[in-house]
Design an enzyme around this catalytic site. Structure first.
Site, PDB file in Angstrom:
ATOM      1  N   ASP A  40     -12.622  21.275  25.456  1.00  0.00           N
ATOM      2  CA  ASP A  40     -12.250  22.688  25.590  1.00  0.00           C
ATOM      3  C   ASP A  40     -12.500  23.436  24.269  1.00  0.00           C
ATOM      4  O   ASP A  40     -13.153  24.499  24.245  1.00  0.00           O
ATOM      5  CB  ASP A  40     -10.756  22.737  25.973  1.00  0.00           C
ATOM      6  CG  ASP A  40     -10.323  24.058  26.570  1.00  0.00           C
ATOM      7  OD1 ASP A  40     -11.105  25.027  26.504  1.00  0.00           O
ATOM      8  OD2 ASP A  40      -9.199  24.130  27.091  1.00  0.00           O
ATOM      9  N   GLY A 127      -9.387  12.443  28.565  1.00  0.00           N
ATOM     10  CA  GLY A 127      -9.018  12.489  27.149  1.00  0.00           C
ATOM     11  C   GLY A 127      -7.501  12.552  27.020  1.00  0.00           C
ATOM     12  O   GLY A 127      -6.785  11.622  27.408  1.00  0.00           O
ATOM     13  N   VAL A 128      -7.024  13.684  26.540  1.00  0.00           N
ATOM     14  CA  VAL A 128      -5.583  13.891  26.337  1.00  0.00           C
ATOM     15  C   VAL A 128      -4.795  13.705  27.645  1.00  0.00           C
ATOM     16  O   VAL A 128      -3.651  13.246  27.629  1.00  0.00           O
ATOM     17  CB  VAL A 128      -5.352  15.306  25.759  1.00  0.00           C
ATOM     18  CG1 VAL A 128      -3.869  15.648  25.709  1.00  0.00           C
ATOM     19  CG2 VAL A 128      -5.928  15.399  24.359  1.00  0.00           C
TER      20      VAL A 128
HETATM   21  P1  ADP Z   1      -8.526  16.422  29.207  1.00  0.00           P
HETATM   22  O1  ADP Z   1      -7.364  17.213  28.648  1.00  0.00           O
HETATM   23  O2  ADP Z   1      -8.995  16.942  30.550  1.00  0.00           O
HETATM   24  O3  ADP Z   1      -8.256  14.951  29.207  1.00  0.00           O
HETATM   25  P2  ADP Z   1     -10.223  16.205  26.818  1.00  0.00           P
HETATM   26  O4  ADP Z   1     -11.050  17.286  26.199  1.00  0.00           O
HETATM   27  O5  ADP Z   1      -9.097  15.662  26.019  1.00  0.00           O
HETATM   28  O6  ADP Z   1      -9.756  16.771  28.249  1.00  0.00           O
HETATM   29  O7  ADP Z   1     -11.180  15.005  27.218  1.00  0.00           O
HETATM   30  C1  ADP Z   1     -12.028  14.966  28.344  1.00  0.00           C
HETATM   31  C2  ADP Z   1     -13.241  14.124  28.034  1.00  0.00           C
HETATM   32  O8  ADP Z   1     -14.187  14.896  27.299  1.00  0.00           O
HETATM   33  C3  ADP Z   1     -12.955  12.879  27.177  1.00  0.00           C
HETATM   34  O9  ADP Z   1     -13.626  11.771  27.782  1.00  0.00           O
HETATM   35  C4  ADP Z   1     -13.572  13.232  25.833  1.00  0.00           C
HETATM   36  O10 ADP Z   1     -14.072  12.084  25.169  1.00  0.00           O
HETATM   37  C5  ADP Z   1     -14.713  14.121  26.254  1.00  0.00           C
HETATM   38  N1  ADP Z   1     -15.269  15.059  25.242  1.00  0.00           N
HETATM   39  C6  ADP Z   1     -14.700  15.570  24.135  1.00  0.00           C
HETATM   40  N2  ADP Z   1     -15.559  16.397  23.512  1.00  0.00           N
HETATM   41  C7  ADP Z   1     -16.704  16.425  24.247  1.00  0.00           C
HETATM   42  C8  ADP Z   1     -17.967  17.065  24.123  1.00  0.00           C
HETATM   43  N3  ADP Z   1     -18.248  17.893  23.109  1.00  0.00           N
HETATM   44  N4  ADP Z   1     -18.922  16.838  25.093  1.00  0.00           N
HETATM   45  C9  ADP Z   1     -18.650  16.016  26.129  1.00  0.00           C
HETATM   46  N5  ADP Z   1     -17.475  15.379  26.302  1.00  0.00           N
HETATM   47  C10 ADP Z   1     -16.518  15.572  25.368  1.00  0.00           C
END
Ligand code: ADP
Length: 179
Positions: A40, A127-128
């Site tokens: 995000d 991710g989170v």
């Molecule tokens: P959520 O809150 O939906 O879990 P996150 O952003 O914490 O979202 O993580 C979702 C996924 O996106 C994770 O697998 C993370 O490794 C991945 N991620 C983080 N940054 C990027 C990026 N720049 N491009 C693609 N995937 C990413």
């Protein structure tokens, strides 16, 4: 890795979603659409401030979990950002599987509604939000496969996995699916 479903392609790559040259990229947003860390934060930084300004104006009430809303891509190569809200993992007993699937499905519908030929997804909720990557791969790839086989669009669906572990998990599921 690339698999053909009818006339459409489903592709897995390891990389950064903000750099994808596709018509729409999907953001793993929170339901307030308030921005945050992870993918995000990366998307908002790359798109510039117009993304948050437009999102606030067009979607002041946010977006429910399991759904998605569209915004323009700002400085990104992509024309659109679809903010998708995946579920927080609570052990799998709170409807997480269906909520994750419906978030992906809604993004694919938005792609068709906005005449997008190509769309790139991150691994929403992994991710989170703590969704196990293997289960996320199964749900997201099965939704994409079914959508492509029935709707025959968009032409390209790309999953952009940030690290090798996530890529491996998706590749194992897609290999089994393509057999
Ligand atoms: P959520 O809150 O939906 O879990 P996150 O952003 O914490 O979202 O993580 C979702 C996924 O996106 C994770 O697998 C993370 O490794 C991945 N991620 C983080 N940054 C990027 C990026 N720049 N491009 C693609 N995937 C990413």
């Amino acid at each position: 890795m690339l698999v053909q479903f009818g006339t459409c392609r489903l592709e897995l790559v390891q990389g950064d979603i903000t750099r994808q040259e596709v018509d729409a990229i999907v953001n793993a947003a929170n339901s307030r659409l308030a921005g945050g860390g992870g993918v995000d934060g990366a998307i908002h930084r790359a798109a510039g401030p117009t993304l948050m300004a437009e999102t606030r104006t067009q979607h002041p009430d946010g977006c429910p979990t399991g759904s998605a809303v569209a915004a323009s891509g700002g400085l990104l190569r992509a024309k659109f950002v679809f903010h998708a809200v995946g579920p927080i993992w609570r052990g799998g007993v709170s409807g997480e599987v269906e909520l994750l699937k419906s978030a992906y499905r809604r993004c694919l519908e938005l792609a068709v509604e906005h005449s997008c030929h190509s769309i790139a997804f991150p691994a929403i909720s992994t991710g989170v939000y703590g969704y196990p990557i293997d289960l996320a791969a199964e749900s997201s790839l099965s939704v994409a496969r079914e959508f492509l086989l029935t709707k025959k669009q968009p032409n390209l669906v790309r999953f952009v996995l940030f690290d090798g572990g996530a890529f491996g998990a998706y590749a194992r599921v897609l290999e089994a699916m393509a057999d």
